[in-house]
Design a protein around this motif. Structure first.
Motif, short mmCIF file in Angstrom:
data_model
loop_
_atom_site.label_atom_id
_atom_site.label_comp_id
_atom_site.label_asym_id
_atom_site.label_seq_id
_atom_site.Cartn_x
_atom_site.Cartn_y
_atom_site.Cartn_z
N ASP A 191 -7.44 7.84 -6.58
CA ASP A 191 -7.71 8.33 -5.23
C ASP A 191 -6.45 8.29 -4.37
O ASP A 191 -6.53 8.31 -3.15
CB ASP A 191 -8.83 7.53 -4.56
N LEU A 192 -5.27 8.24 -5.02
CA LEU A 192 -4.00 8.22 -4.31
C LEU A 192 -3.38 9.62 -4.33
O LEU A 192 -3.01 10.14 -5.39
CB LEU A 192 -3.04 7.22 -4.96
N ALA A 193 -3.28 10.23 -3.15
CA ALA A 193 -2.79 11.60 -3.03
C ALA A 193 -1.40 11.62 -2.40
O ALA A 193 -1.10 10.84 -1.50
CB ALA A 193 -3.75 12.42 -2.18
N VAL A 194 -0.58 12.54 -2.87
CA VAL A 194 0.76 12.73 -2.32
C VAL A 194 0.66 13.53 -1.04
O VAL A 194 -0.02 14.56 -0.98
CB VAL A 194 1.67 13.46 -3.32
N VAL A 195 1.33 13.05 0.02
CA VAL A 195 1.38 13.79 1.28
C VAL A 195 2.82 14.22 1.54
O VAL A 195 3.69 14.02 0.70
CB VAL A 195 0.79 12.95 2.43
N GLY A 196 3.10 14.79 2.71
CA GLY A 196 4.32 15.56 2.90
C GLY A 196 5.63 14.83 3.09
O GLY A 196 6.43 15.24 3.94
N ARG A 197 5.90 13.79 2.32
CA ARG A 197 7.17 13.09 2.34
C ARG A 197 7.58 12.76 0.90
O ARG A 197 6.80 12.15 0.16
CB ARG A 197 7.10 11.79 3.16
#
Length: 297
Positions: free
Chosen positions: A205-211
């Protein structure tokens, strides 16, 4: 604007997207220029990069993005007008959008072939050095900034670092999702990464975000991979290839993220930032409180 010295000097801003979720306003105006109170999203992103010690800003642009370049350029007529009227505070805010030691470089993405392709367009400028990638429509509120937290991890590991946050599994088809081993202190070592998996197939449930902080080696893989999910060259696929050759880490950052690529997230950001704005925050907070009690309007 406060600055620090860090190991990463270059920040890449992919800003060539069409911003279709905000049509019609983005028909002629870039989504990155949407204001949160009195500053556009792209300025918040640049300020975060500067605070993390970065001095070279690389904008990957497309058609109808000229206003981004204009925003960070000198505005002679406006500055002269403000100076003649004695509007000192406003004059300084215009002159100091980018500190003098920071350079801005603009690279045109000839076709909209995906985030991975946009990042690849920065290679002639970045070379083989490590660099950051910042998606301006992910506005992250926190001190130290998310990039500062990531730079500290990079300084320790000397390897790529991705910003991640926990999401409801039913939203996994909107994100790149990682599989990894916890190293403690919200740090993970990746075993894999999948772009927009179905909830049943999501590895975590770990999603990559915009950094992102990436080593220059990722360019080699972005040049070789074909089109992936959505018929685009996905940055996630390049990172998956990089992972087979060197370690990649993920950091659960401390801070609040506002998805300003969505209308709801954008309105939430304006509410929060408006309520603490030094000029209008007190009055706006009173209005918002009254509205919640059904007494305003």
């Amino acid at each position: 604007m406060p600055t620090r010295k860090g190991p990463i000097k270059t920040a890449v801003f992919p800003v060539a997207g069409l911003g279709t979720r905000f049509l019609p306003i983005t028909k002629a105006s870039p989504k990155e220029m949407l204001p949160v109170v009195d500053k556009p999203l792209i300025q918040y992103a640049v300020e975060e990069a500067v605070e993390a010690g970065m001095t070279q800003m690389v904008f990957i642009t497309g058609r109808n993005k000229r206003s981004i370049e204009d925003h960070f350029d000198k505005a002679f007529e406006l500055e002269q007008e403000l100076e003649s009227r004695g509007r000192t505070a406003l004059l300084e805010s215009v002159r100091n959008i980018v500190p003098k030691h920071v350079s801005c470089i603009y690279v045109r993405q000839p076709e909209a072939l995906g985030l991975g392709h946009a990042v690849l367009c920065a290679r002639p400028v970045v070379g083989d050095e490590p660099f950051a990638v910042i998606l301006a429509d992910d506005l992250i509120d926190g001190k130290p900034t998310t990039l500062e937290q990531m730079v500290d991890v990079y300084a320790q590991q000397q390897r790529s670092v991705l910003a991640v946050q926990r999401i409801p599994r039913e939203e996994s088809n909107k994100y790149g999702v990682i599989r990894g081993k916890s190293l403690g202190e919200k740090l993970h070592k990746l075993d894999g990464i999948v772009e927009k998996p179905r909830p049943a197939d999501a590895p975590s449930d770990l999603a990559v975000v915009g950094r992102y902080i990436l080593t220059g080696k990722v360019f080699d893989f972005l040049e070789r991979i074909g089109k992936g999910t959505g018929g685009e060259i996905q940055l996630t696929d390049g990172i998956a290839q990089l992972l087979m050759h060197e370690d990649v880490f993920a950091l659960e950052f401390a801070g609040t993220r506002y998805d300003c690529g969505s209308k709801l997230g954008y309105m939430m950001a304006n509410l929060v930032y408006g309520m603490r704005h030094p000029e209008v925050g007190a009055e706006f907070s009173a209005f918002a409180s009254g509205l919640m009690r059904g007494k305003a309007g």
